[in-house]
Design a protein around this motif. Structure first.
Motif, PDB file in Angstrom:
ATOM      1  N   ASP A 132     -10.111 -12.958  12.443  1.00 55.14           N
ATOM      2  CA  ASP A 132      -9.654 -13.862  11.389  1.00 55.14           C
ATOM      3  C   ASP A 132      -9.954 -13.273  10.006  1.00 55.14           C
ATOM      4  O   ASP A 132      -9.106 -13.292   9.117  1.00 55.14           O
ATOM      5  CB  ASP A 132     -10.330 -15.232  11.545  1.00 55.14           C
ATOM      6  CG  ASP A 132      -9.832 -16.243  10.534  1.00 55.14           C
ATOM      7  OD1 ASP A 132      -8.603 -16.402  10.409  1.00 55.14           O
ATOM      8  OD2 ASP A 132     -10.683 -16.880   9.870  1.00 55.14           O
ATOM      9  N   GLN A 142      -0.604 -18.114   1.254  1.00 59.85           N
ATOM     10  CA  GLN A 142       0.237 -19.016   2.020  1.00 59.85           C
ATOM     11  C   GLN A 142       1.664 -19.054   1.481  1.00 59.85           C
ATOM     12  O   GLN A 142       2.587 -19.462   2.163  1.00 59.85           O
ATOM     13  CB  GLN A 142      -0.336 -20.436   2.008  1.00 59.85           C
ATOM     14  CG  GLN A 142      -1.697 -20.545   2.667  1.00 59.85           C
ATOM     15  CD  GLN A 142      -1.630 -20.311   4.156  1.00 59.85           C
ATOM     16  OE1 GLN A 142      -0.638 -20.630   4.793  1.00 59.85           O
ATOM     17  NE2 GLN A 142      -2.663 -19.730   4.729  1.00 59.85           N
ATOM     18  N   SER A 197      -3.513  -9.962   4.966  1.00 60.09           N
ATOM     19  CA  SER A 197      -2.435 -10.831   4.483  1.00 60.09           C
ATOM     20  C   SER A 197      -2.573 -11.147   2.994  1.00 60.09           C
ATOM     21  O   SER A 197      -1.576 -11.370   2.315  1.00 60.09           O
ATOM     22  CB  SER A 197      -2.358 -12.121   5.299  1.00 60.09           C
ATOM     23  OG  SER A 197      -3.523 -12.896   5.116  1.00 60.09           O
ATOM     24  N   ASP A 214       0.443 -18.961   8.099  1.00 58.20           N
ATOM     25  CA  ASP A 214       0.110 -20.308   8.568  1.00 58.20           C
ATOM     26  C   ASP A 214      -0.004 -20.387  10.093  1.00 58.20           C
ATOM     27  O   ASP A 214      -0.206 -21.447  10.660  1.00 58.20           O
ATOM     28  CB  ASP A 214       1.144 -21.329   8.069  1.00 58.20           C
ATOM     29  CG  ASP A 214       2.542 -21.115   8.653  1.00 58.20           C
ATOM     30  OD1 ASP A 214       2.745 -20.157   9.431  1.00 58.20           O
ATOM     31  OD2 ASP A 214       3.424 -21.923   8.321  1.00 58.20           O
ATOM     32  N   GLY A 215       0.108 -19.237  10.776  1.00 54.46           N
ATOM     33  CA  GLY A 215      -0.029 -19.202  12.229  1.00 54.46           C
ATOM     34  C   GLY A 215       1.291 -19.275  12.971  1.00 54.46           C
ATOM     35  O   GLY A 215       1.341 -19.072  14.179  1.00 54.46           O
ATOM     36  N   SER A 216       2.371 -19.551  12.277  1.00 54.00           N
ATOM     37  CA  SER A 216       3.676 -19.609  12.936  1.00 54.00           C
ATOM     38  C   SER A 216       4.255 -18.207  13.051  1.00 54.00           C
ATOM     39  O   SER A 216       3.737 -17.262  12.456  1.00 54.00           O
ATOM     40  CB  SER A 216       4.624 -20.526  12.164  1.00 54.00           C
ATOM     41  OG  SER A 216       4.877 -19.992  10.885  1.00 54.00           O
ATOM     42  N   LYS A 225      -7.145 -12.095   7.236  1.00 53.90           N
ATOM     43  CA  LYS A 225      -7.122 -12.684   5.894  1.00 53.90           C
ATOM     44  C   LYS A 225      -7.079 -11.590   4.827  1.00 53.90           C
ATOM     45  O   LYS A 225      -6.364 -11.714   3.839  1.00 53.90           O
ATOM     46  CB  LYS A 225      -8.334 -13.586   5.676  1.00 53.90           C
ATOM     47  CG  LYS A 225      -8.220 -14.922   6.376  1.00 53.90           C
ATOM     48  CD  LYS A 225      -9.423 -15.793   6.111  1.00 53.90           C
ATOM     49  CE  LYS A 225      -9.249 -17.149   6.754  1.00 53.90           C
ATOM     50  NZ  LYS A 225     -10.336 -18.075   6.405  1.00 53.90           N
ATOM     51  N   PHE A 240       4.820 -12.562  12.033  1.00 56.04           N
ATOM     52  CA  PHE A 240       3.736 -13.530  12.045  1.00 56.04           C
ATOM     53  C   PHE A 240       3.473 -13.976  10.614  1.00 56.04           C
ATOM     54  O   PHE A 240       3.309 -13.158   9.724  1.00 56.04           O
ATOM     55  CB  PHE A 240       2.461 -12.913  12.634  1.00 56.04           C
ATOM     56  CG  PHE A 240       2.596 -12.551  14.082  1.00 56.04           C
ATOM     57  CD1 PHE A 240       2.360 -13.497  15.056  1.00 56.04           C
ATOM     58  CD2 PHE A 240       2.969 -11.275  14.459  1.00 56.04           C
ATOM     59  CE1 PHE A 240       2.490 -13.170  16.397  1.00 56.04           C
ATOM     60  CE2 PHE A 240       3.104 -10.935  15.788  1.00 56.04           C
ATOM     61  CZ  PHE A 240       2.866 -11.890  16.766  1.00 56.04           C
ATOM     62  N   TYR A 241       3.427 -15.292  10.394  1.00 58.33           N
ATOM     63  CA  TYR A 241       3.179 -15.844   9.077  1.00 58.33           C
ATOM     64  C   TYR A 241       1.720 -16.262   8.944  1.00 58.33           C
ATOM     65  O   TYR A 241       1.037 -16.504   9.945  1.00 58.33           O
ATOM     66  CB  TYR A 241       4.100 -17.052   8.818  1.00 58.33           C
ATOM     67  CG  TYR A 241       5.561 -16.663   8.775  1.00 58.33           C
ATOM     68  CD1 TYR A 241       6.102 -16.086   7.634  1.00 58.33           C
ATOM     69  CD2 TYR A 241       6.383 -16.844   9.879  1.00 58.33           C
ATOM     70  CE1 TYR A 241       7.435 -15.708   7.588  1.00 58.33           C
ATOM     71  CE2 TYR A 241       7.717 -16.465   9.842  1.00 58.33           C
ATOM     72  CZ  TYR A 241       8.238 -15.904   8.697  1.00 58.33           C
ATOM     73  OH  TYR A 241       9.540 -15.521   8.656  1.00 58.33           O
TER      74      TYR A 241
END
Length: 141
Positions: free
Chosen positions: A49, A95, A56, A129-131, A53, A126-127
Protein backbone atom coordinates in the motif's frame (compact mmCIF):
# COMPACT_ATOMS: atom_id res chain seq x y z
CA UNK A 1 13.04 -8.83 -1.40
CA UNK A 2 13.46 -5.10 -0.87
CA UNK A 3 16.72 -3.95 0.71
CA UNK A 4 15.60 -1.52 3.44
CA UNK A 5 18.76 0.58 3.36
CA UNK A 6 18.65 1.01 -0.42
CA UNK A 7 14.90 1.69 -0.34
CA UNK A 8 15.49 4.43 2.25
CA UNK A 9 18.10 6.05 0.01
CA UNK A 10 15.68 6.04 -2.89
CA UNK A 11 12.99 7.63 -0.72
CA UNK A 12 15.46 10.36 0.23
CA UNK A 13 16.17 10.90 -3.47
CA UNK A 14 12.44 11.48 -3.96
CA UNK A 15 12.38 13.94 -1.03
CA UNK A 16 15.27 15.89 -2.57
CA UNK A 17 13.83 15.86 -6.09
CA UNK A 18 10.47 17.24 -4.97
CA UNK A 19 12.01 19.41 -2.22
CA UNK A 20 9.98 17.74 0.52
CA UNK A 21 10.70 16.92 4.13
CA UNK A 22 9.86 13.46 5.44
CA UNK A 23 6.77 14.83 7.18
CA UNK A 24 5.48 16.70 4.12
CA UNK A 25 6.12 13.57 2.03
CA UNK A 26 4.03 11.55 4.51
CA UNK A 27 1.24 14.11 4.23
CA UNK A 28 1.33 14.01 0.41
CA UNK A 29 0.96 10.23 0.24
CA UNK A 30 -1.48 10.17 3.16
CA UNK A 31 0.45 7.96 5.57
CA UNK A 32 1.45 8.52 9.17
CA UNK A 33 4.67 10.38 9.75
CA UNK A 34 5.84 7.58 12.03
CA UNK A 35 5.56 5.16 9.09
CA UNK A 36 8.10 7.20 7.14
CA UNK A 37 10.40 7.37 10.14
CA UNK A 38 10.22 3.61 10.67
CA UNK A 39 10.93 2.86 7.02
CA UNK A 40 13.84 5.32 6.89
CA UNK A 41 15.38 3.84 10.04
CA UNK A 42 15.03 0.28 8.72
CA UNK A 43 12.69 -0.75 11.54
CA UNK A 44 9.86 -1.56 9.11
CA UNK A 45 9.79 -2.59 5.49
CA UNK A 46 7.44 -0.70 3.18
CA UNK A 47 4.02 -2.24 2.61
CA UNK A 48 2.54 -2.71 -0.85
CA UNK A 49 0.00 0.00 0.00
CA UNK A 50 2.83 2.40 0.88
CA UNK A 51 4.72 1.69 -2.34
CA UNK A 52 1.59 2.11 -4.47
CA UNK A 53 0.78 5.44 -2.80
CA UNK A 54 4.27 6.71 -3.64
CA UNK A 55 4.07 5.57 -7.26
CA UNK A 56 0.55 6.90 -7.82
CA UNK A 57 1.26 10.27 -6.17
CA UNK A 58 4.59 10.93 -7.87
CA UNK A 59 4.22 10.01 -11.55
CA UNK A 60 7.93 10.31 -12.27
CA UNK A 61 8.77 7.57 -9.74
CA UNK A 62 8.94 4.20 -11.45
CA UNK A 63 7.86 1.15 -9.48
CA UNK A 64 10.89 -0.99 -10.34
CA UNK A 65 13.29 1.82 -9.52
CA UNK A 66 11.63 2.38 -6.16
CA UNK A 67 11.67 -1.31 -5.23
CA UNK A 68 14.90 -2.53 -6.80
CA UNK A 69 16.86 0.48 -7.95
CA UNK A 70 16.53 -0.65 -11.57
CA UNK A 71 15.72 2.12 -13.98
CA UNK A 72 16.27 5.84 -13.57
CA UNK A 73 15.10 8.56 -11.29
CA UNK A 74 14.55 11.27 -12.05
CA UNK A 75 13.70 10.43 -15.64
CA UNK A 76 15.84 12.32 -18.14
CA UNK A 77 12.73 13.89 -19.75
CA UNK A 78 11.90 15.59 -16.44
CA UNK A 79 15.16 17.55 -16.30
CA UNK A 80 13.70 20.48 -18.24
CA UNK A 81 11.03 21.14 -15.64
CA UNK A 82 11.95 23.27 -12.70
CA UNK A 83 11.59 22.00 -9.15
CA UNK A 84 8.72 24.37 -8.34
CA UNK A 85 6.62 22.84 -11.13
CA UNK A 86 7.36 19.31 -9.89
CA UNK A 87 6.47 20.26 -6.34
CA UNK A 88 3.18 21.74 -7.56
CA UNK A 89 2.40 18.58 -9.52
CA UNK A 90 3.20 16.45 -6.50
CA UNK A 91 0.78 18.48 -4.39
CA UNK A 92 -2.21 17.61 -6.57
CA UNK A 93 -4.67 15.08 -5.24
CA UNK A 94 -3.76 11.56 -6.47
CA UNK A 95 -7.46 10.69 -6.50
CA UNK A 96 -8.08 13.23 -9.26
CA UNK A 97 -7.63 11.54 -12.59
CA UNK A 98 -8.13 13.55 -15.75
CA UNK A 99 -9.54 11.13 -18.24
CA UNK A 100 -9.71 11.71 -21.96
CA UNK A 101 -11.19 8.26 -22.37
CA UNK A 102 -14.18 9.43 -24.39
CA UNK A 103 -11.91 11.26 -26.79
CA UNK A 104 -9.52 8.35 -27.15
CA UNK A 105 -12.11 5.56 -27.45
CA UNK A 106 -13.36 6.93 -30.74
CA UNK A 107 -9.82 6.95 -32.15
CA UNK A 108 -8.76 3.46 -31.05
CA UNK A 109 -7.79 1.17 -33.88
CA UNK A 110 -9.24 -2.26 -33.16
CA UNK A 111 -6.37 -4.00 -34.92
CA UNK A 112 -3.80 -5.66 -32.64
CA UNK A 113 -0.88 -3.47 -31.72
CA UNK A 114 2.30 -5.25 -32.68
CA UNK A 115 5.48 -4.69 -30.75
CA UNK A 116 8.55 -6.42 -32.05
CA UNK A 117 6.89 -9.87 -32.52
CA UNK A 118 4.39 -9.81 -29.69
CA UNK A 119 0.73 -8.85 -29.86
CA UNK A 120 -0.99 -7.16 -26.96
CA UNK A 121 -3.86 -9.31 -25.77
CA UNK A 122 -5.12 -7.45 -22.71
CA UNK A 123 -4.57 -4.11 -20.95
CA UNK A 124 -5.71 -3.50 -17.37
CA UNK A 125 -5.79 -0.01 -15.89
CA UNK A 126 -5.79 0.26 -12.09
CA UNK A 127 -7.10 3.48 -10.55
CA UNK A 128 -6.10 4.99 -7.23
CA UNK A 129 -9.58 4.40 -5.80
CA UNK A 130 -9.13 0.62 -6.17
CA UNK A 131 -11.26 0.24 -9.29
CA UNK A 132 -9.96 -1.02 -12.61
CA UNK A 133 -10.84 -1.35 -16.28
CA UNK A 134 -9.87 -4.14 -18.60
CA UNK A 135 -9.51 -3.97 -22.38
CA UNK A 136 -9.08 -7.11 -24.45
CA UNK A 137 -8.05 -7.48 -28.07
CA UNK A 138 -10.37 -10.13 -29.45
CA UNK A 139 -9.55 -11.73 -32.80
CA UNK A 140 -11.93 -10.84 -35.62
CA UNK A 141 -14.24 -13.62 -36.75
Amino acid sequence: MVNSEDFSRRLKDIFDYYELSASSFADKIDVGRASISHILSGRNKPSLDFVMKVVSTFEEVELYWLLNGKGHFPPSAGKEENKAERATEASSDPQEVNSDRDLVENDIDTQPIETSRKKIKKVIIFYADGSFESYENYPKI
